[in-house]
Design a protein around this motif. Structure first.
Motif, PDB file in Angstrom:
ATOM      1  N   GLU A  60      -0.312 122.291 -10.554  1.00  0.00           N
ATOM      2  CA  GLU A  60      -0.837 123.016  -9.388  1.00  0.00           C
ATOM      3  C   GLU A  60      -0.024 124.280  -9.124  1.00  0.00           C
ATOM      4  O   GLU A  60      -0.580 125.336  -8.841  1.00  0.00           O
ATOM      5  CB  GLU A  60      -0.849 122.113  -8.160  1.00  0.00           C
ATOM      6  N   SER A  69      -0.869 126.790 -11.781  1.00  0.00           N
ATOM      7  CA  SER A  69      -2.199 127.335 -11.515  1.00  0.00           C
ATOM      8  C   SER A  69      -2.152 128.367 -10.388  1.00  0.00           C
ATOM      9  O   SER A  69      -2.790 129.420 -10.462  1.00  0.00           O
ATOM     10  CB  SER A  69      -3.160 126.201 -11.161  1.00  0.00           C
ATOM     11  N   ASP A  70      -1.401 128.064  -9.322  1.00  0.00           N
ATOM     12  CA  ASP A  70      -1.254 129.006  -8.204  1.00  0.00           C
ATOM     13  C   ASP A  70      -0.611 130.313  -8.659  1.00  0.00           C
ATOM     14  O   ASP A  70      -1.042 131.394  -8.279  1.00  0.00           O
ATOM     15  CB  ASP A  70      -0.429 128.391  -7.074  1.00  0.00           C
ATOM     16  N   ARG A  76       1.445 116.625 -12.035  1.00  0.00           N
ATOM     17  CA  ARG A  76       0.314 117.213 -11.300  1.00  0.00           C
ATOM     18  C   ARG A  76       0.784 118.342 -10.390  1.00  0.00           C
ATOM     19  O   ARG A  76       0.156 119.390 -10.324  1.00  0.00           O
ATOM     20  CB  ARG A  76      -0.391 116.138 -10.493  1.00  0.00           C
TER      21      ARG A  76
END
Length: 184
Positions: A29, A32-33, A25
């Motif tokens: 993240e 994605s950032d 996870r």
């Protein structure tokens, strides 16, 4: 620092190498950032020559102006930037122009804390002409935005180098007229 680097990155090929202790996870993240940052950089660079600057010390006025411009479709053709003062506008332009970023339109509030819109316009015209060697035709259009629409203020704005004066409050139809008059 060259934002064109984002164009050279294939967003689908990004891998983040972490130690095994990080959860999947956290990796997602981070990925994605990074993707969000690269997309933002690409968009920032995409509008290199098509920028609008809204200079107003009232955040409500900045937001309302950006919304009107978006309704007119500016968000699809232009990067809309904001500054809260004439000083900040001058500094931003000094930083962006040497990197090849150019404004087509500056919406300048007349009455701001510190430097007025009239003074900022005078300094911007001098900066564009003297330091950057731009002819008036190569410079962005500057529209003075004011709650004072008497001849006195209109004459002061035009003498300072504003191309047009738009009284406040203004609406979509008013901004559409400005765009048409300035041929943007």
């Amino acid at each position: 620092f060259d934002l064109r680097l984002a164009d050279q990155v294939d967003l689908a090929q990004i891998d983040i190498f972490d130690n095994q202790e990080q959860s999947s996870r956290a990796k997602k993240e981070q990925k994605s950032d990074i993707l969000s940052t690269l997309v933002a950089l690409r968009q920032f660079d995409e509008f290199r020559d098509n920028r609008v600057l809204v200079v107003d010390d009232e955040s409500f006025c900045q937001t309302a102006t950006k919304q009107i411009l978006s309704v007119l479709g500016f968000h699809q053709k232009f990067q809309i930037d904001t500054c809260i003062s004439g000083e900040e506008a001058l500094e931003q332009i000094r930083q962006l122009y040497p990197r090849g970023y150019k404004y087509k339109l500056i919406l300048m509030d007349f009455s701001m804390d510190g430097m007025s819109g009239i003074e900022a316009t005078q300094l911007l015209r001098a900066l564009f002409a003297t330091e950057m060697g731009l002819t008036r035709e190569e410079q962005p259009k500057i529209v003075g935005v004011t709650g004072h629409s008497t001849n006195y203020y209109i004459e002061r704005g035009m003498a300072a180098g504003m191309d047009l004066i738009q009284p406040k409050p203004f609406y979509k139809e008013d901004m559409q007229r400005v765009v048409e008059q300035l041929r943007l």
